[in-house]
Scaffold this motif. Structure first.
Motif, PDB file in Angstrom:
ATOM      1  N   UNK A   1       0.817  -1.208   0.000  1.00  0.00           N
ATOM      2  CA  UNK A   1       0.000   0.000   0.000  1.00  0.00           C
ATOM      3  C   UNK A   1       0.846   1.251   0.000  1.00  0.00           C
ATOM      4  N   UNK A   2       0.191   2.373  -0.138  1.00  0.00           N
ATOM      5  CA  UNK A   2       0.885   3.655  -0.201  1.00  0.00           C
ATOM      6  C   UNK A   2       1.164   4.236   1.185  1.00  0.00           C
TER       7      UNK A   2
ATOM      8  N   UNK B   1       5.402  -1.081  -1.957  1.00  0.00           N
ATOM      9  CA  UNK B   1       4.556  -0.780  -3.110  1.00  0.00           C
ATOM     10  C   UNK B   1       4.956  -1.714  -4.248  1.00  0.00           C
ATOM     11  N   UNK B   2       3.993  -2.042  -5.067  1.00  0.00           N
ATOM     12  CA  UNK B   2       4.242  -2.911  -6.216  1.00  0.00           C
ATOM     13  C   UNK B   2       4.887  -2.114  -7.338  1.00  0.00           C
ATOM     14  N   UNK B   3       5.654  -2.805  -8.185  1.00  0.00           N
ATOM     15  CA  UNK B   3       6.180  -2.188  -9.392  1.00  0.00           C
ATOM     16  C   UNK B   3       5.013  -1.802 -10.289  1.00  0.00           C
ATOM     17  N   UNK B   4       5.283  -0.915 -11.230  1.00  0.00           N
ATOM     18  CA  UNK B   4       4.256  -0.462 -12.171  1.00  0.00           C
ATOM     19  C   UNK B   4       3.635  -1.668 -12.879  1.00  0.00           C
TER      20      UNK B   4
ATOM     21  N   UNK C   1      -8.027  -0.662 -13.037  1.00  0.00           N
ATOM     22  CA  UNK C   1      -8.385   0.168 -11.880  1.00  0.00           C
ATOM     23  C   UNK C   1      -7.282   0.068 -10.820  1.00  0.00           C
ATOM     24  N   UNK C   2      -7.479   0.712  -9.678  1.00  0.00           N
ATOM     25  CA  UNK C   2      -6.455   0.765  -8.632  1.00  0.00           C
ATOM     26  C   UNK C   2      -6.134  -0.601  -8.034  1.00  0.00           C
ATOM     27  N   UNK C   3      -7.021  -1.580  -8.222  1.00  0.00           N
ATOM     28  CA  UNK C   3      -6.789  -2.922  -7.695  1.00  0.00           C
ATOM     29  C   UNK C   3      -6.238  -3.868  -8.768  1.00  0.00           C
TER      30      UNK C   3
END
Length: 191
Positions: free
Chosen positions: A56-57, A78-81, A105-107
């Motif tokens: 998460x951020x 945080x996950x990679x792009x 989406x964000x998920x």
């Protein structure tokens, strides 16, 4: 009386399946020529901790209080792009090409672009009312007729070629209208 020392920090981080192992060592570096890690007596302090990560951020706070030192730190994962999910294993990258028409989406869920449907948003949504049985489309809002069918919604059968005064319920028929006969409904029966 406290003595001020120059210090260098060695930070080792190992990440495995939702946890991170953090090892921090502080070494005395009294002069620029010293290699503090060559002599164990130069170590000021060290600690190791295992932290469970939540993707998460939001930043999380950590703290280590030793006999001679205190260390407060913050961390986040945080996950990679283009990667999503609790373990960053779900891949989603927006596309609009022959392999799919979607955004993410964000998920990391695929959201079909307007006019597309299906798991990878590769199936066009045909013109409203287009016959599912007799029509198809290769792009959104089209209605292309299968062989033997015609009309804006592909609901009209094509009569047999040369059928003059006849209709059809199925492609290539020639059902004569009242007063007409013959193979091509071209014989006037009223004469």
């Amino acid at each position: 009386m406290a003595r001020l020392l120059s210090a260098c920090f060695l930070i080792l981080i190992s990440v495995q399946l939702g946890t991170v192992l953090v090892i921090i060592e502080a070494w005395n570096a009294e002069s620029s020529n010293d290699q503090p890690t060559e002599n164990l007596s130069n170590m000021i302090g060290h600690f190791a901790t295992k932290i469970n990560l939540t993707i998460g951020q939001k930043w999380s706070l950590g703290e280590h209080i030793g006999e001679k030192s205190e260390l407060r730190f913050s961390y986040r994962a945080v996950c990679d792009e283009f990667y999503y999910g609790d373990d960053c294993a779900d891949f989603c990258r927006s596309r609009d090409d022959p392999f799919g028409h979607f955004t993410c989406d964000d998920a990391g869920n695929r959201i079909c672009l307007h006019g597309w449907k299906g798991q990878y948003c590769g199936e066009p949504i045909c013109f409203s009312g287009c016959s599912e049985e007799h029509g198809y489309c290769v792009a959104p809002s089209q209605c292309n007729c299968r062989y033997g069918w015609q009309g804006p919604r592909c609901e009209e059968c094509l009569p047999y070629p040369g059928c003059k005064h006849g209709t059809c319920k199925h492609p290539w028929e020639c059902r004569c209208e009242k007063g007409w006969g013959g193979l091509l409904c071209d014989k006037d029966l009223s004469v």
